[in-house]
Each structure stands twice: as structure tokens, then as C-alpha cells.
Design a protein around this motif. Structure first.
Motif, short mmCIF file in Angstrom:
data_model
loop_
_atom_site.label_atom_id
_atom_site.label_comp_id
_atom_site.label_asym_id
_atom_site.label_seq_id
_atom_site.Cartn_x
_atom_site.Cartn_y
_atom_site.Cartn_z
N TYR A 1 31.99 -88.44 23.84
CA TYR A 1 32.08 -87.46 22.74
C TYR A 1 31.52 -88.06 21.46
N ILE A 2 30.67 -87.29 20.76
CA ILE A 2 30.05 -87.75 19.52
C ILE A 2 30.75 -87.05 18.35
N PRO A 3 31.60 -87.77 17.61
CA PRO A 3 32.40 -87.15 16.54
C PRO A 3 31.53 -86.66 15.38
N PRO A 4 32.13 -85.91 14.45
CA PRO A 4 31.38 -85.40 13.30
C PRO A 4 30.77 -86.54 12.48
N ALA A 5 29.50 -86.38 12.16
CA ALA A 5 28.77 -87.30 11.28
C ALA A 5 28.79 -88.75 11.77
N SER A 6 28.99 -88.97 13.06
CA SER A 6 28.94 -90.33 13.62
C SER A 6 27.48 -90.67 13.93
N SER A 7 26.74 -90.95 12.88
CA SER A 7 25.30 -91.15 13.02
C SER A 7 24.96 -92.32 13.92
N LEU B 1 26.36 -79.02 13.52
CA LEU B 1 25.53 -77.84 13.27
C LEU B 1 25.70 -77.30 11.86
N ASN B 2 26.50 -77.97 11.04
CA ASN B 2 26.61 -77.57 9.63
C ASN B 2 25.33 -77.92 8.89
N ARG B 3 25.11 -77.28 7.76
CA ARG B 3 23.85 -77.51 7.04
C ARG B 3 23.69 -78.95 6.56
N GLU B 4 24.80 -79.67 6.41
CA GLU B 4 24.71 -81.07 5.98
C GLU B 4 24.19 -81.98 7.09
N ASN B 5 24.39 -81.60 8.35
CA ASN B 5 24.09 -82.49 9.48
C ASN B 5 22.97 -82.01 10.38
N ILE B 6 22.59 -80.74 10.30
CA ILE B 6 21.67 -80.17 11.28
C ILE B 6 20.30 -80.86 11.24
N GLY B 7 19.85 -81.25 10.04
CA GLY B 7 18.55 -81.91 9.94
C GLY B 7 18.50 -83.21 10.71
N GLN B 8 19.55 -84.02 10.57
CA GLN B 8 19.60 -85.29 11.29
C GLN B 8 19.71 -85.07 12.79
N LEU B 9 20.50 -84.09 13.20
CA LEU B 9 20.64 -83.80 14.63
C LEU B 9 19.30 -83.42 15.23
N ILE B 10 18.56 -82.57 14.55
CA ILE B 10 17.25 -82.16 15.04
C ILE B 10 16.30 -83.35 15.13
N ALA B 11 16.33 -84.20 14.10
CA ALA B 11 15.42 -85.35 14.07
C ALA B 11 15.71 -86.31 15.23
N VAL B 12 16.99 -86.57 15.50
CA VAL B 12 17.34 -87.48 16.59
C VAL B 12 17.00 -86.86 17.94
N CYS B 13 17.34 -85.59 18.12
CA CYS B 13 17.05 -84.93 19.40
C CYS B 13 15.55 -84.93 19.69
N ALA B 14 14.75 -84.73 18.66
CA ALA B 14 13.30 -84.70 18.86
C ALA B 14 12.76 -86.05 19.32
N ALA C 1 32.01 -71.98 11.39
CA ALA C 1 31.33 -71.86 10.10
C ALA C 1 30.25 -70.79 10.22
N LYS C 2 29.98 -70.15 9.10
CA LYS C 2 29.06 -69.01 9.11
C LYS C 2 27.66 -69.37 9.56
N ASP C 3 27.21 -70.60 9.23
CA ASP C 3 25.83 -70.96 9.53
C ASP C 3 25.63 -71.59 10.90
N VAL C 4 26.71 -71.72 11.71
CA VAL C 4 26.58 -72.37 13.01
C VAL C 4 25.66 -71.62 13.97
N PRO C 5 25.80 -70.30 14.16
CA PRO C 5 24.89 -69.63 15.11
C PRO C 5 23.42 -69.78 14.74
N ALA C 6 23.11 -69.67 13.45
CA ALA C 6 21.71 -69.80 13.02
C ALA C 6 21.21 -71.22 13.23
N ASN C 7 22.04 -72.21 12.94
CA ASN C 7 21.60 -73.60 13.10
C ASN C 7 21.49 -74.01 14.55
N LEU C 8 22.34 -73.46 15.40
CA LEU C 8 22.20 -73.73 16.83
C LEU C 8 20.87 -73.17 17.33
#
Length: 387
Positions: free
Chosen positions: A128-134, A163-176, A196-203
Motif C-alpha cells: 500500500y502506498i500511503p498519501p504523499a509517500s513520494s 488523485l487530489n490536485r496537490e499530488n496528481i502531477g507527481q503521480l502522473i510523472a512517476v507513472c509515465a 473529493a470533488k476533483d477525484v473523478p476528473a483527475n483519475l
């Protein structure tokens, strides 16, 4: 699992352990049924062999998979999810959990073992990868890129906070940067997409910007990501398999106290899962919504308010037949704008039916009465269709 079994043929996954056989073409475009390995595997006649398959998860997943292949004769697409994330948290030093019963066992041993038990492709035993555990997320990338196989999916069991707006950029960068296909599993109590409201869009953004992404152990989000370019997805047969919870937490339930548990039923017109007890109450004094799937054959959806095994199997078969029909319908549209538009129109039509169904059963507009539009469905119905 409707394919007929010829006893003279060995299941395809048992013919070879060749790790050079690529996972991507074997999984492309499929929506898999995520089932728990504590149950004896059995054929699901409503699954389309060309568009679906099975994910077995839990401590006995490997044994159940082998039983499904050899005793039942299942020849379709099959993944083994040992759910290492249910007991193990990824660290910067050890992002993967090696098999606990073998001294000096490696991740490669785990992948080989899955293939030997009948898996079409192999899932990494990621913690399991906890929140913001970069550091843990980057360690998954580091160790995954050392795997010299084509048959591997890198499991990404992430807290939905990624998937929050604070973390989604890093998640995308690592996945890529992970060169293997990736399989995301979302963690949080209840529906992760409602956190959170922005989760579906960020997913959706994650699956649009990174190729070869899968979403496992989820609900109708499987169809949203598939419409937007996902490699494949997996829908849980029960509510507990439509998300995951961190290793140090116990599953919370929506009502207090013990007592029998009842199925959650997929409503075809409203495109939502609803508890059988709630449906029984809502339709107590009116004609229930009906379903024309092959399991229901026009019968009412209020009939599942019973705790016995036969009723649960019937409810599961209805749900599987319903979303399987949608997967087949989606496959008839060209990938890209045409498929995305079809999905948005389908979600919009479902949202519009809520007011009509509430009016039909005599429920007012109060947020505490009648059927309420799930926030993810509302998001899918209103997010723009990107080219």
C-alpha cells in the motif's frame, strides 16, 4: 466464463511460463470480474470471453486460480491478485512484498509462481502506498523498471489522496516513467471517488495522459477509464471488492450493529449500486424498478432482500450481466471521441432519470429521501469530452 472446455486442451496460461509473452495485447479492452478467493471458483455464464475475464484476490488466490484452470476448465483471461497491500505498506527500501514462506524469495519468484498457477499476466506484490509517500512511489518505479519481463503489470495500490490536485502531477510523472503497464487500486473507506470533488476528473486525467494503465478493484469507474483509453479494468463482484482499505484500518460499514448482510444491486436505469434493504424500503408501496437482463427477465429489483447464498448469487449474476452488456455496447463504438461521447450521453441520461424515478415512487426532492445521484456519476455526465 461461457467458453466450453475441451478436456484434451490445456488452458492457454498453463501451456507456457514464457515471460516474454506481452501482457498488453492479452488484456487490452477487457473489463475483468474481481472475485474473492475465499469462495470456490465457478463459471459466470454472463461474462463475455472476448471482452472480460477474472481477477482472483486474497490469500488463497493462487490455489483458487489453479483450481479454476484445472478442475473447472476455465480458459479465459485470468489475473491473480495476492493483495499484498492488505497487510503490507510499501517503503522506500522495500516497495514489494516478497513471498513470506520462502527464504530469499524474490519478486521474480512471485511473478513466476502466478504464471505457474494459471495467470495470463503477473501482478507485482506492491505494498500500500500511503498519501504523499513520494519515496515509496518512486521506489515502486525504481524496482519495477528493473523487472526484465513483458508479462508483468505493476500494481499501484494508492491512497485516493494521490488523485487530489496537490499530488496528481507527481503521480502522473512517476507513472509515465514506469515502463511496464500499471494497475491502479484505490484506497479509502467507502467510495474513493466521492472523497473529493476533483477525484473523478483527475483519475480520468491519469488514464488519458499515461498509456497502458489499468484500474482494478473498482465499480463503474472501470467503464469511465475504459472509455478514456485504459488498458483494462476490473469491477468487484461485491462492495468490499470495489475499493480497498489501508492495512492498519478495519472496514467501516454504513449502518451500526451486526446482523445479516444483503447484496448491493446495480440499478440499470440509474447506473448506481444500491443496497437490497434500501431498495426493499423504497419500493415497499409501489411497483419496483425492473430489469430485462437474462438473470432478471423482467422481474423487480426489490427481490434481493434476503441473506441466503442463492439470493446473493442471483444478485451478483444480475449485476455482472448488466455491466457486461454495457461493455459490449461500448466496444461497438470506435475508441476516442465516439466512445467518450457515448459514455457521457449514457451517464447524462441516467442522471436525468433520478428525478423521474423519485417522482414515480412518490419521493420528494429532499436530500434524505428517494434516490440520490452519486457524485462520480454526476461528474462523468458533465465533464467535457476531450478529443
Amino acid at each position: 466464463m461461457s467458453n466450453a472446455h475441451d478436456p484434451r486442451r490445456r488452458p492457454p496460461a498453463l501451456k507456457t511460463l514464457d515471460h516474454t509473452v506481452a501482457a498488453v495485447p492479452l488484456l487490452q479492452g477487457r473489463v475483468l470480474l474481481h472475485e474473492h478467493a475465499r469462495n470456490i471458483p465457478r463459471p459466470r455464464l454472463t461474462l463475455d470471453d472476448e471482452l472480460s475475464g477474472v481477477v482472483l484476490t486474497g490469500a488463497n488466490a493462487d490455489a483458487r486460480a489453479f483450481q479454476l484452470r484445472t478442475a473447472v476448465g476455465y480458459e479465459g483471461t485470468l489475473l491473480i491478485d495476492s493483495a499484498a497491500y492488505s497487510t503490507y505498506t510499501a517503503t522506500a527500501e522495500e516497495p514489494f512484498m516478497a513471498p513470506p514462506d520462502e527464504l530469499f524469495a524474490t519478486v521474480d519468484d512471485s511473478l513466476n509462481f502466478q504464471k505457474a498457477r494459471g495467470a495470463t499476466a503477473a501482478l507485482t506484490p506492491t505494498g500500500y502506498i500511503p498519501p504523499a509517500s513520494s519515496r515509496a512511489l518512486k521506489a515502486v518505479m525504481r524496482d519495477a523498471n528493473r523487472i526484465e519481463r513483458a508479462d508483468t503489470l505493476v500494481s499501484l495500490p494508492i491512497d485516493v489522496a494521490w488523485l487530489n490536485r496537490e499530488n496528481i502531477g507527481q503521480l502522473i510523472a512517476v507513472c509515465a516513467k514506469i515502463r511496464h503497464p500499471k494497475a491502479v487500486i484505490l484506497f479509502r473507506q467507502f467510495d474513493p471517488l466521492e472523497q473529493a470533488k476533483d477525484v473523478p476528473a483527475n483519475l480520468r486525467r491519469l488514464f488519458t495522459e499515461v498509456e497502458h494503465m489499468a484500474l482494478l478493484r473498482t465499480d463503474l469507474a472501470a467503464l469511465d477509464v475504459l472509455a478514456h483509453g485504459a488498458l483494462c479494468a476490473g469491477i468487484g463482484v461485491q462492495s468490499s471488492l470495489r475499493h480497498a482499505i489501508p492495512p492498519d484500518e478495519k472496514a467501516q460499514i454504513g449502518k451500526r450493529g451486526g446482523g445479516p448482510t444483503y447484496p448491493h444491486v446495480l440499478m440499470p436505469q440509474l447506473m448506481c449500486f444500491k443496497g437490497a434493504e434500501s431498495l426493499s424500503n423504497l419500493y415497499a408501496n409501489v411497483d419496483p424498478a425492473t430489469c430485462d437482463c437474462e438473470e432478471c427477465d423482467g422481474r423487480g429489483l426489490d427481490r434481493f432482500f434476503l441473506p441466503d447464498g442463492d439470493t446473493r448469487r442471483e444478485a451478483d449474476n444480475h449485476t455482472i450481466a448488466t455491466w457486461s452488456g454495457w461493455v459490449s455496447e461500448m466496444a461497438s463504438y470506435r475508441a476516442g471521441t465516439e466512445r467518450k461521447t457515448w459514455w457521457r450521453n449514457k451517464c447524462t441520461a441516467a442522471v436525468d432519470r433520478y428525478a423521474l424515478e423519485n417522482q414515480r415512487i412518490g419521493q420528494g426532492a429532499s436530500s434524505r429521501s428517494g434516490f440520490q445521484v452519486p457524485p462520480p456519476l454526476k461528474a462523468w455526465a458533465t465533464l467535457p469530452v476531450a478529443p
